[in-house]
Design a protein around this motif. Structure first.
Motif, PDB file in Angstrom:
ATOM      1  N   ILE A  52       0.770  -1.087  -0.016  1.00 21.22           N
ATOM      2  CA  ILE A  52       0.046   0.095   0.002  1.00 21.22           C
ATOM      3  C   ILE A  52       0.858   1.277   0.100  1.00 21.22           C
ATOM      4  O   ILE A  52       0.676   2.052  -0.762  1.00 21.22           O
ATOM      5  N   GLU A  53       1.812   1.077   0.825  1.00 19.39           N
ATOM      6  CA  GLU A  53       2.797   2.536   0.770  1.00 19.39           C
ATOM      7  C   GLU A  53       3.622   2.633  -0.514  1.00 19.39           C
ATOM      8  O   GLU A  53       3.831   3.829  -0.950  1.00 19.39           O
ATOM      9  N   ALA A  54       3.820   1.530  -1.288  1.00 20.61           N
ATOM     10  CA  ALA A  54       4.400   1.643  -2.471  1.00 20.61           C
ATOM     11  C   ALA A  54       3.663   2.637  -3.679  1.00 20.61           C
ATOM     12  O   ALA A  54       4.156   2.967  -4.647  1.00 20.61           O
ATOM     13  N   MET A  55       2.265   2.358  -3.377  1.00 22.04           N
ATOM     14  CA  MET A  55       1.299   3.014  -4.333  1.00 22.04           C
ATOM     15  C   MET A  55       1.289   4.366  -4.148  1.00 22.04           C
ATOM     16  O   MET A  55       0.476   5.176  -4.978  1.00 22.04           O
ATOM     17  N   ALA A  56       1.769   5.013  -3.003  1.00 17.80           N
ATOM     18  CA  ALA A  56       1.735   6.565  -2.752  1.00 17.80           C
ATOM     19  C   ALA A  56       2.606   7.448  -3.825  1.00 17.80           C
ATOM     20  O   ALA A  56       3.647   6.867  -4.112  1.00 17.80           O
ATOM     21  N   GLY A  57       1.926   8.620  -3.957  1.00 22.56           N
ATOM     22  CA  GLY A  57       2.802   9.504  -4.704  1.00 22.56           C
ATOM     23  C   GLY A  57       3.103  10.881  -4.087  1.00 22.56           C
ATOM     24  O   GLY A  57       2.849  10.957  -2.909  1.00 22.56           O
ATOM     25  N   GLY A  58       3.517  11.666  -4.720  1.00 19.94           N
ATOM     26  CA  GLY A  58       4.020  12.863  -4.073  1.00 19.94           C
ATOM     27  C   GLY A  58       2.784  14.099  -4.339  1.00 19.94           C
ATOM     28  O   GLY A  58       1.777  13.628  -4.716  1.00 19.94           O
ATOM     29  N   SER A  59       2.967  15.226  -4.088  1.00 23.56           N
ATOM     30  CA  SER A  59       1.927  16.248  -4.075  1.00 23.56           C
ATOM     31  C   SER A  59       1.697  16.810  -5.500  1.00 23.56           C
ATOM     32  O   SER A  59       2.863  16.804  -6.164  1.00 23.56           O
ATOM     33  N   SER A  91       1.584  20.453   0.486  1.00 23.74           N
ATOM     34  CA  SER A  91       2.971  19.999   0.862  1.00 23.74           C
ATOM     35  C   SER A  91       2.749  18.495   1.261  1.00 23.74           C
ATOM     36  O   SER A  91       3.478  17.945   1.757  1.00 23.74           O
ATOM     37  N   GLY A  92       1.695  17.979   0.976  1.00 22.17           N
ATOM     38  CA  GLY A  92       1.260  16.586   1.156  1.00 22.17           C
ATOM     39  C   GLY A  92       1.328  15.700  -0.023  1.00 22.17           C
ATOM     40  O   GLY A  92       2.463  15.445  -0.448  1.00 22.17           O
ATOM     41  N   GLY A  93       0.288  15.017  -0.366  1.00 19.96           N
ATOM     42  CA  GLY A  93       0.294  14.042  -1.292  1.00 19.96           C
ATOM     43  C   GLY A  93      -0.221  12.721  -0.695  1.00 19.96           C
ATOM     44  O   GLY A  93      -0.474  12.748   0.534  1.00 19.96           O
ATOM     45  N   MET A  94      -0.187  11.488  -1.547  1.00 21.23           N
ATOM     46  CA  MET A  94      -0.587  10.206  -1.067  1.00 21.23           C
ATOM     47  C   MET A  94       0.346   9.794  -0.054  1.00 21.23           C
ATOM     48  O   MET A  94      -0.034   9.223   0.894  1.00 21.23           O
ATOM     49  N   ILE A  95       1.589  10.031   0.105  1.00 24.39           N
ATOM     50  CA  ILE A  95       2.506   9.525   0.898  1.00 24.39           C
ATOM     51  C   ILE A  95       1.987  10.151   2.199  1.00 24.39           C
ATOM     52  O   ILE A  95       2.025   9.372   3.294  1.00 24.39           O
ATOM     53  N   THR A  96       1.697  11.291   2.456  1.00 24.92           N
ATOM     54  CA  THR A  96       1.490  11.560   3.994  1.00 24.92           C
ATOM     55  C   THR A  96       0.034  11.452   4.336  1.00 24.92           C
ATOM     56  O   THR A  96      -0.160  11.331   5.435  1.00 24.92           O
ATOM     57  N   LYS A  97      -0.779  11.076   3.388  1.00 23.47           N
ATOM     58  CA  LYS A  97      -2.030  10.572   3.724  1.00 23.47           C
ATOM     59  C   LYS A  97      -1.915   9.106   4.164  1.00 23.47           C
ATOM     60  O   LYS A  97      -2.593   8.934   5.180  1.00 23.47           O
ATOM     61  N   ILE A  98      -1.136   8.315   3.689  1.00 22.42           N
ATOM     62  CA  ILE A  98      -1.033   7.165   3.992  1.00 22.42           C
ATOM     63  C   ILE A  98      -0.438   7.039   5.501  1.00 22.42           C
ATOM     64  O   ILE A  98      -0.688   6.230   6.449  1.00 22.42           O
ATOM     65  N   ALA A  99       0.310   8.033   5.890  1.00 18.59           N
ATOM     66  CA  ALA A  99       1.143   8.104   7.016  1.00 18.59           C
ATOM     67  C   ALA A  99       0.000   8.545   7.967  1.00 18.59           C
ATOM     68  O   ALA A  99       0.083   8.190   9.182  1.00 18.59           O
ATOM     69  N   ALA A 100      -0.914   9.412   7.638  1.00 21.64           N
ATOM     70  CA  ALA A 100      -1.994   9.908   8.441  1.00 21.64           C
ATOM     71  C   ALA A 100      -2.907   8.423   8.587  1.00 21.64           C
ATOM     72  O   ALA A 100      -3.315   8.553   9.837  1.00 21.64           O
ATOM     73  N   ALA A 101      -3.176   7.779   7.813  1.00 25.76           N
ATOM     74  CA  ALA A 101      -3.976   6.619   7.983  1.00 25.76           C
ATOM     75  C   ALA A 101      -3.396   5.607   9.167  1.00 25.76           C
ATOM     76  O   ALA A 101      -3.967   5.147   9.703  1.00 25.76           O
ATOM     77  N   LYS A 102      -2.113   5.602   9.102  1.00 28.22           N
ATOM     78  CA  LYS A 102      -1.407   4.593  10.031  1.00 28.22           C
ATOM     79  C   LYS A 102      -1.803   5.189  11.457  1.00 28.22           C
ATOM     80  O   LYS A 102      -2.071   4.139  12.168  1.00 28.22           O
TER      81      LYS A 102
END
Length: 372
Positions: free
Chosen positions: A204-211, A217-228
């Motif tokens: 799932i983390e590998a699916m994330a991209g940038g802003s 300043s976020g993007g999917m990477i920070t959203k996955i971190a928030a989900a954790k």
């Protein structure tokens, strides 16, 4: 198909991204969109739900008033822009929510405020006090004083920490995308939308991209971190598109979304954390009356404690034992060991006379306690 999760939540945190709130070309607030969001918030409040807003956009708004050029900013220019923009954002929120007789209370937080136990408790108590009185906390990162070492750098993770702090049932990330995909839809036409997840795996983390926006300043990477963070704290999280008017109503009515669903409730997750993740710094020894109250699910009052052991600060974990030394519970102390030693055996009404201030009536509140 309608989704009941937002409707059934008792406490909701809503994160609004810069791209939704601010016109990137002019640095002005999208007023019509914000008025529609205020209507959504008013509807939630009318159902008896608590609402907390985490809003980006202060830097994006403030930089225009200071004449700062497009592109990356130095830290001091970011802080100056944030100081300028925060005033205008807070005024805009108060104006649109004020039409619904809703009071807005601004809170500015840093990463330190969510990690330092005393600051965490103070911030949580302030949040709860605002919510008890019907207000809507408006939260942003305190960019005006934070250095890079104590910054979140994005409001997705800040919103998740706030949701954990507040014991929220749901965090909604209003974004420029309608959820998580197997790859970036902008780059891969075959990318598949994922409607629901209950765990964050390396895949799932590998699916994330940038802003993807100039101000974000976020993007999917920070959203996955928030989900954790949310899953660990028993809070469901939704990523949904927020660009159209009434994004919360659209979510309720079945808009496309990715839900991250926890296995525990916020209360149970918090008690598990208290019971197993914190190192106890002291001990309270109870009398028989307090023992009975504890078994009945009540908070621990000073009058029921006969001894205090150890040295600890407000907010530190303590072990609660009976006179025979058997562990009964673990919890977070509302007082330092020095102050606790002065008020044990006394009624809560006597605390102010003894200490010179009146904190909480309880030494350990039942919400801050995990019974063994």
């Amino acid at each position: 198909m309608s989704d009941k999760r937002l409707v059934q939540a008792k406490r909701v945190v809503i994160k609004i991204g810069s791209a939704l709130l601010v016109d990137e070309a002019h640095g002005t607030v999208h007023r019509k969109w914000l008025e529609a969001l205020a209507e959504d918030v008013a509807r939630l409040k009318s159902r008896g739900q608590d609402v907390i807003l985490v809003s980006s956009g202060a830097i994006a708004v403030g930089r225009r008033y200071l004449g700062l050029a497009d592109g990356a900013l130095k830290l001091e220019d970011k802080q100056a822009a944030a100081a300028t923009g925060q005033i205008r954002l807070a005024h805009a929120y108060q104006d649109v929510l004020g039409h619904h007789d809703i009071t807005v209370a601004q809170m500015l937080l840093t990463l330190d405020d969510t990690e330092n136990r005393r600051r965490f408790l103070n911030a949580r108590n302030t949040l709860n006090a605002i919510l008890r009185r019907g207000g809507v906390p408006l939260i942003n990162e305190n960019d005006t004083v934070a250095t890079d070492e104590i910054r979140f750098g994005d409001n997705d993770r800040l919103a998740a920490r706030v949701a954990a702090m507040a014991g929220a049932d749901v965090l909604v990330l209003l974004s420029d995308i309608d959820g998580l995909y197997t790859a970036s839809p902008a780059l891969d036409p075959g990318a598949t939308h994922i409607p629901e997840l209950d765990a964050i795996t390396p895949e799932i983390e590998a699916m994330a991209g940038g802003s993807g926006t100039a101000h974000g300043s976020g993007g999917m990477i920070t959203k996955i971190a928030a989900a954790k963070i949310c899953l660990q704290n028993g809070c469901a999280m939704a990523i949904t598109k927020g660009q159209d008017d009434h994004p919360l109503k659209r979510l309720e009515d079945g808009a496309r979304v990715t839900w991250f669903t926890p296995s525990l409730s916020p209360a149970n997750a918090r008690k598990r954390w208290i019971a197993g993740a914190l190192q106890p710094m002291g001990t309270f020894i109870l009398d028989d009356g307090a023992l009975a109250a504890l078994k009945a699910g009540k908070s621990l009052l000073p009058i029921g404690v006969v001894a205090v052991k150890g040295t600890f600060d407000k907010g530190d974990a303590v072990v609660i034992k009976d006179a025979k030394g058997r562990e009964l519970a673990r919890g977070l102390s509302a007082y330092t060991s020095e102050d606790a030693a002065q008020i044990i055996g006394k009624r809560s009404s006597e605390i102010e006379d003894i200490l010179g201030y009146h904190g909480r009536d309880e030494l350990v509140h039942r919400d801050d306690m995990a019974v063994s």
